[in-house]
Design a protein around this motif. Sequence first.
Motif, PDB file in Angstrom:
ATOM      1  N   LEU B 318       9.463  19.320   2.221  1.00  0.00           N
ATOM      2  CA  LEU B 318       8.994  19.493   3.508  1.00  0.00           C
ATOM      3  C   LEU B 318       8.449  18.300   4.305  1.00  0.00           C
ATOM      4  N   HIS B 319       7.637  17.636   3.290  1.00  0.00           N
ATOM      5  CA  HIS B 319       6.804  16.355   3.887  1.00  0.00           C
ATOM      6  C   HIS B 319       6.849  15.191   2.935  1.00  0.00           C
ATOM      7  N   ALA B 320       6.792  14.194   3.561  1.00  0.00           N
ATOM      8  CA  ALA B 320       6.792  12.772   2.568  1.00  0.00           C
ATOM      9  C   ALA B 320       5.142  12.407   2.931  1.00  0.00           C
ATOM     10  N   LYS B 321       4.731  11.776   1.729  1.00  0.00           N
ATOM     11  CA  LYS B 321       3.282  11.541   1.761  1.00  0.00           C
ATOM     12  C   LYS B 321       3.018  10.221   2.196  1.00  0.00           C
ATOM     13  N   ARG B 322       1.801   9.691   2.890  1.00  0.00           N
ATOM     14  CA  ARG B 322       1.593   8.460   3.502  1.00  0.00           C
ATOM     15  C   ARG B 322       0.260   8.227   3.020  1.00  0.00           C
ATOM     16  N   ILE B 323      -0.010   7.058   2.563  1.00  0.00           N
ATOM     17  CA  ILE B 323      -1.531   6.507   2.125  1.00  0.00           C
ATOM     18  C   ILE B 323      -1.943   5.930   3.582  1.00  0.00           C
ATOM     19  N   ASP B 324      -3.141   6.328   3.927  1.00  0.00           N
ATOM     20  CA  ASP B 324      -4.001   6.120   5.085  1.00  0.00           C
ATOM     21  C   ASP B 324      -4.715   4.736   4.605  1.00  0.00           C
ATOM     22  N   VAL B 325      -4.373   3.808   5.124  1.00  0.00           N
ATOM     23  CA  VAL B 325      -5.061   2.419   4.811  1.00  0.00           C
ATOM     24  C   VAL B 325      -5.929   2.045   5.786  1.00  0.00           C
ATOM     25  N   SER B 326      -7.167   1.752   5.594  1.00  0.00           N
ATOM     26  CA  SER B 326      -8.020   1.113   6.734  1.00  0.00           C
ATOM     27  C   SER B 326      -8.679  -0.158   6.041  1.00  0.00           C
ATOM     28  N   SER B 327      -9.518  -0.848   6.693  1.00  0.00           N
ATOM     29  CA  SER B 327     -10.357  -1.830   6.202  1.00  0.00           C
ATOM     30  C   SER B 327     -11.192  -1.523   4.918  1.00  0.00           C
ATOM     31  N   GLU B 328     -11.332  -0.158   4.771  1.00  0.00           N
ATOM     32  CA  GLU B 328     -12.120   0.150   3.827  1.00  0.00           C
ATOM     33  C   GLU B 328     -11.772  -0.268   2.326  1.00  0.00           C
ATOM     34  N   ILE B 329     -10.409  -0.439   2.328  1.00  0.00           N
ATOM     35  CA  ILE B 329      -9.413  -0.621   1.076  1.00  0.00           C
ATOM     36  C   ILE B 329      -9.301  -2.344   1.004  1.00  0.00           C
ATOM     37  N   SER B 330      -9.687  -2.754  -0.006  1.00  0.00           N
ATOM     38  CA  SER B 330      -9.278  -4.037  -0.202  1.00  0.00           C
ATOM     39  C   SER B 330      -7.979  -4.475  -0.631  1.00  0.00           C
ATOM     40  N   PRO B 331      -7.531  -5.785  -0.503  1.00  0.00           N
ATOM     41  CA  PRO B 331      -6.136  -5.885  -0.974  1.00  0.00           C
ATOM     42  C   PRO B 331      -5.870  -5.537  -2.458  1.00  0.00           C
ATOM     43  N   ALA B 332      -6.740  -5.974  -3.378  1.00  0.00           N
ATOM     44  CA  ALA B 332      -6.749  -5.559  -4.934  1.00  0.00           C
ATOM     45  C   ALA B 332      -6.811  -4.233  -4.923  1.00  0.00           C
ATOM     46  N   ASP B 333      -7.549  -3.466  -4.377  1.00  0.00           N
ATOM     47  CA  ASP B 333      -7.668  -1.904  -4.410  1.00  0.00           C
ATOM     48  C   ASP B 333      -6.147  -1.490  -3.903  1.00  0.00           C
ATOM     49  N   LEU B 334      -5.765  -2.034  -2.936  1.00  0.00           N
ATOM     50  CA  LEU B 334      -4.498  -1.285  -2.313  1.00  0.00           C
ATOM     51  C   LEU B 334      -3.164  -1.748  -3.561  1.00  0.00           C
ATOM     52  N   LEU B 335      -3.260  -2.828  -4.098  1.00  0.00           N
ATOM     53  CA  LEU B 335      -2.453  -3.022  -5.158  1.00  0.00           C
ATOM     54  C   LEU B 335      -2.528  -2.029  -6.401  1.00  0.00           C
ATOM     55  N   LYS B 336      -3.915  -1.658  -6.727  1.00  0.00           N
ATOM     56  CA  LYS B 336      -4.164  -0.853  -7.977  1.00  0.00           C
ATOM     57  C   LYS B 336      -3.593   0.530  -7.330  1.00  0.00           C
ATOM     58  N   ILE B 337      -3.533   1.175  -6.125  1.00  0.00           N
ATOM     59  CA  ILE B 337      -3.192   2.324  -5.774  1.00  0.00           C
ATOM     60  C   ILE B 337      -1.743   2.206  -5.962  1.00  0.00           C
ATOM     61  N   LEU B 338      -1.104   1.259  -5.305  1.00  0.00           N
ATOM     62  CA  LEU B 338       0.403   1.257  -5.752  1.00  0.00           C
ATOM     63  C   LEU B 338       0.748   1.228  -7.080  1.00  0.00           C
ATOM     64  N   GLU B 339       0.196   0.352  -7.929  1.00  0.00           N
ATOM     65  CA  GLU B 339       0.542   0.475  -9.191  1.00  0.00           C
ATOM     66  C   GLU B 339       0.183   1.700  -9.980  1.00  0.00           C
ATOM     67  N   ARG B 340      -0.681   2.136  -9.720  1.00  0.00           N
ATOM     68  CA  ARG B 340      -1.038   3.323 -10.431  1.00  0.00           C
ATOM     69  C   ARG B 340      -0.214   4.721  -9.835  1.00  0.00           C
ATOM     70  N   ASN B 341       0.418   4.542  -8.661  1.00  0.00           N
ATOM     71  CA  ASN B 341       1.470   5.573  -8.469  1.00  0.00           C
ATOM     72  C   ASN B 341       2.691   5.141  -8.910  1.00  0.00           C
ATOM     73  N   GLU B 342       2.869   3.874  -9.037  1.00  0.00           N
ATOM     74  CA  GLU B 342       4.201   3.705  -9.820  1.00  0.00           C
ATOM     75  C   GLU B 342       4.544   4.613 -10.837  1.00  0.00           C
ATOM     76  N   GLU B 343       5.952   5.049 -10.727  1.00  0.00           N
ATOM     77  CA  GLU B 343       6.349   6.021 -11.513  1.00  0.00           C
ATOM     78  C   GLU B 343       6.348   5.376 -12.994  1.00  0.00           C
ATOM     79  N   LYS B 344       5.808   6.354 -14.043  1.00  0.00           N
ATOM     80  CA  LYS B 344       5.770   5.736 -15.363  1.00  0.00           C
ATOM     81  C   LYS B 344       6.908   6.270 -16.055  1.00  0.00           C
ATOM     82  N   LYS B 345       7.690   5.582 -16.958  1.00  0.00           N
ATOM     83  CA  LYS B 345       8.570   6.044 -17.868  1.00  0.00           C
ATOM     84  C   LYS B 345       8.154   6.446 -19.073  1.00  0.00           C
ATOM     85  N   LEU B 346       9.013   7.430 -19.700  1.00  0.00           N
ATOM     86  CA  LEU B 346       8.894   7.947 -21.154  1.00  0.00           C
ATOM     87  C   LEU B 346       9.658   7.211 -22.170  1.00  0.00           C
TER      88      LEU B 346
END
Lengths: 457, 517
Positions: B318-346
Motif C-alpha cells: 500500500l505504501h512505500a516508506k520514506r526516511i524523514d531527514v532533518s538537520s538532526e541527522i549527521s551525514p555519517a549517521d545518514l550513511l549508517k542508516i542507509l547501510e544498515r537498511n541495505e538488503e543483506k544477502k544469505l
Amino acid sequence: MNGIQTKTSENIFSQFSFRGALFQLLLIFLGIAFLFFITLMKAEVAESFGFEPLLYVYTIFVTTFQLSRLIAAMFYENSYRGSVLATSANGWDAGKNPATSGKNGEFEPNVTFVIPCKNEEKEIAEAITNCFRADYPKEKIEVIAVNDGSTDGTGEIMKGMLKKHENLLVIDWSENKGKKHAMNEGFRLAKGEIVVQLDSDSFIDPATFKKIIEPFRNPVIGAVSAHTDPRNADRNFLTKMQAAYYFMSFRVLKAAESSFLTVFCCSGCASAYRKSLVLPLLDEWMEETFLGNPVPWGDDRALTSRVLKAGYRTIYSNKVKAETIVPENLRQLINQQIRWKKSWLVNAFYNARFIWKTQPFVAFTYFFPLVGVTYLSPIMAGRALFYLPILKGIFPYFHVAGVLLLAAIFLAYYRSVAPENKYWIYYFPWALFNLFFLSFLTIYALLRINDRGWGTR
Amino acid sequence: MAEFNLKMIKIFFVLVIAMFILAMVSGMDILRREKIKGWKKIGMEVDFFRHKQALAARKSENLAPPPNDSNTAGSIPVLLYHGILTGKNWEEDGTNISLEEFREQMFALKEAGYQTVTLAEFFEYMKKGKALPEKSFMLTFDDGRKDSYYEGDPVLKSVGYSAVMFLITGRSLGDQHRGDNFYLGKSELQDMIKSKRWEIQSHGDFDHNWEQVDSSGSKGHFMSNLLWLASENRMETPGEAKNRILKDLASSKIKIEKELGQKTFAYAYPFNDLGQESVNFPESQQFIRDNIGSIYPLTFMQVDPGEPAGNQPDANALHAKRIDVSSEISPADLLKILERNEEKKLPYEDFFWDNRGWKASWGEMKIWGDLTLYKTEEKGGNLSTLLGASSWKNYSVTSLAEISGGNSISQIVRYKNDENYARCNFGKNGIYVFQRVGGNETLLAEKAGGFSILDGLENRLSTGIIGDRIMCYLNGNLLLETQISQALSSGGIGFYFWDESPEKVMIRVKKVNVSAL
C-alpha cells in the motif's frame, strides 16, 4: 484689467517652469525609493504568512492615498496662483465700484470680523484691537464682538472699547447660547462683504491679513482658511507635537485639498466667508441635526460643507498667518480630538450625499478614499498592534517602521516648504501617538456619536 | 484660464498617482514571484559553481569505488526533506534542514557511491521488480517550498541527483493560488520539470490544511476528520467527508497534470496522516486505504530513522516508506542508516564486532563483541532486530546465547515490523511458538518440560523456516514444529524476551549464522 491678465498669465508659466518640475520630480523619485523600502518591508512581513490578497490591496490603497496627499500638496502654489487668482471673470468691477476697490485698483471690499467669546476677559481686548491693527483701510474694517453669556468681566471690557473704536459692534447676551449662535448673529448683522470669523483666542497677523481677502476676487471662492499655528507651542512636549501636527495638517493636508479648490474644513480658528453666499445657508446650518439631535461641535466644518454644497469653492491660504491656543494637557487634547472626529464623522455623512455630484473628481480621488482609510486604518492598526503580537507573536516592527517612513516622506516636503519651522522633528512622536492612540479614538467617537456633550475643555 | 489650470493639475495629479500605483504593484510583484526569477537564476548558477568547487575540494578524501553495475539493489531507501534554510538565526526544528547540512549529506551520499533513481524507475521497481543498481535511492521533498528548490537545486545539480517534489497544489497552482514568496509558483514548477532534475507529484490540494472539526473550534487534519460546517451549523456526514476527500485527492492530480503536464501517480500523505490521527472519523483510515490506490497507485508514508526503511518490490504494497531527514541527522549517521537498511544477502554471519544493522525497538542493546540485550524497566523486556533482512524467505538462523537471569529467550524470524513476526520461545519451563500478525499475538504450539537452559551457559538456539513451516531447535535437537500465518511470508531475524521479575536480565548473543534453506 488687461494688465492683470498679463500678469497672471506670467504667473502660470512660471509655475510650470523646468526647475520647479525637476525639483518636484526629484521629490517624487525620492518617494518611490522610500516606497520600495516600504513594499520590501511588507513583503518581508508577508513571507511568514504566505500571500494575503486583501492585505496587499489594502497596503497599496493606503500607501497610495497617503502619498496622493503629498502630491496634491505639491500643486498647491500652482493652484493658488493659476486657479484662484488668474481668473478672467473677476468678481468685482476693478476701479468702477469704489466699495470694492482700493486706491490702486486692487480688490478691497468691506470686511467684518466676528469674534464670539465667553469668559475671555484676559484675551478679548487684545483680540479686538488686533483686528483693527490689520494692514487694511481702517474705514473698511468692522468688528462684531459677541459676549456669549460670560460670567466674568468680558462684557464690560467689550463695552469699554466701544469709545475707542467706532466700527466696533458689541452684542451682549446674558445667557450662553453657543458659538454657532454668535456666528449666526454676526453674519446677519455684518456690513462687510467678507466675514472673517475668529476664535477669541485666535489672532490673524495684521501684516498678512490682506491675503485672506485676495482670493475672493474670484467669484467661485466661497471661503478661505488661514494658516494657523499654535501660539503656545513652546509650552511642553504635547504642544510641540501639536505644532508639527498643525503645520502638517494645514500646509500639507489642507493645501492638498486646496489644490482642487475643495477644502473640507475652513478652520474655526481663523477663516473668511463671502457673506452673500452664507446668508441663505444660515438657517439650515443652525438647524443642523444628526440622528435627530442637534450637533453642538464642528460648526466650522459644517459651515464649510454647506458652502461646498452651494456650489462654491473653498481654499486654504498659506500666506495668511494666524495663531491659536492649543490644549496643553492630554485630557483637553483628547476631548478636542474626540469632538473633531465626531464632527468629521457627522459631516462625512452630510458631504457624501452631494460631493459626488458637485465635485466628482475630488469625491472619488480624495473624499471617498478618505472615508475608507479612516474606517480601515484603526482596524489594520489593531491587527498589527494587538492581534498579531498577542495571538501570533509577531511584533509590529514593520508596521511601525512603515508609519515612520511615511512620516519621513511627508517631513521631507514639510522641511522643503518651511525650513524655518523648528517643530518638525516632533512629527515623529505625533505619528506614533496617532498610530497607537488617536486612530482608535475614531472608533470611540463613532460609538459615542450620540453623546452630544462638549467634553471638558 | 483658471479652469484650464485646474484641469492640468488634475491630469498631472492622476498621472503621478498612476505612476505610484504602478511602482508599488510592480515592486510587490517583483518581490512576490516570477519577475525576479532572472536574478534568482543567476544566484543559483553561482551557488552551483560554489557547490561544485566544494565537492571537488573534498575529492582528495577517501572515495568509495563506483558501484558495480552488475550488483542490483536489494532495497531502495527514499529520503524525505522539507525546507532548506540559510538564515543564520534558524534553529533546528526537527523538520527542515540547513543548506550546509543538506550539502554535506548529499556530498557524503555521492562519495559513498549512492545515486538517485527517478520516480518512474522506483515505480517499476516496486510494482514489477525492475532491477536497479545497488546504492540506488530516491530523493523527495514535501510541500513545494521555494527554498527547497532555490537552495536545493544547485546542490542536486552539483552531485547530479534528481528529486521528486510533493506539491501542495492548493498553495501553488489554481486560479487564486499561484504560489507566493513561500510556495513555488507555476512558472517555477515548469522550470523545475524542464531541468529534468525534478518531478512534481501530489501532496494534496487542500488536505494539508488544519480544519475545524467540532463546534467548539478544535482543529484537525482535513483528510482524517469530519469537518464542522459553520455555515450550516452542523457536522459533516461521513458520506460528505468521503466525497470531499476523494475530490481533493483527484483535484490535486488534475491540477498538476493540467497545469504542468506532468503525469501524476504518486502521493505523499500530508502530516504523514493515513487516517491514524483522526479525531472524529477513524473510519477514514480504512476508507483512504481502500480508495487511494485508484487515484494514486504509489503512496508514501514516513518511518522514523531507526525503523526498517528499505523498500522492496511488492505489487500489493500500500505504501512505500520514506526516511524523514532533518538537520538532526549527521551525514555519517545518514550513511549508517542507509547501510544498515541495505538488503543483506544469505548466508549471513555476524560476530558483533560492529553494528551491521541491529536496532532495539524497546529495551536496550549493545554491540561490543557480542550482542547484549537488557531490559530498561523492572517489568519489561527487549525486542531487537536486524535491518535489511526483510526479503529473507526460507532460512535457518542459529545463535549462541548466554542467559543471565530471566526465564526465556525468543528467536524471531520473518520479522516485518514490530506488529508482524513469528518467534520460537526457548524457556526454562518449555518451548513455545508465537506469531504476531497485525499486532495480535497468538500461541501456535508448545512443548512443556524442563529444558537445559541454564544461567551463564552457552546455548545453541536454531530456528528454521520454510514456507509456512517453523521449526525450533535447541542445541541441535528439533523440539517443536508448526505452521505460521501466510501473512508472514518473508522477513528478517531478531531476539525477544519479556520478564516481569525484579531481577536483572542480561542476554548475550555471541554469534549469529543465517543460511538459506
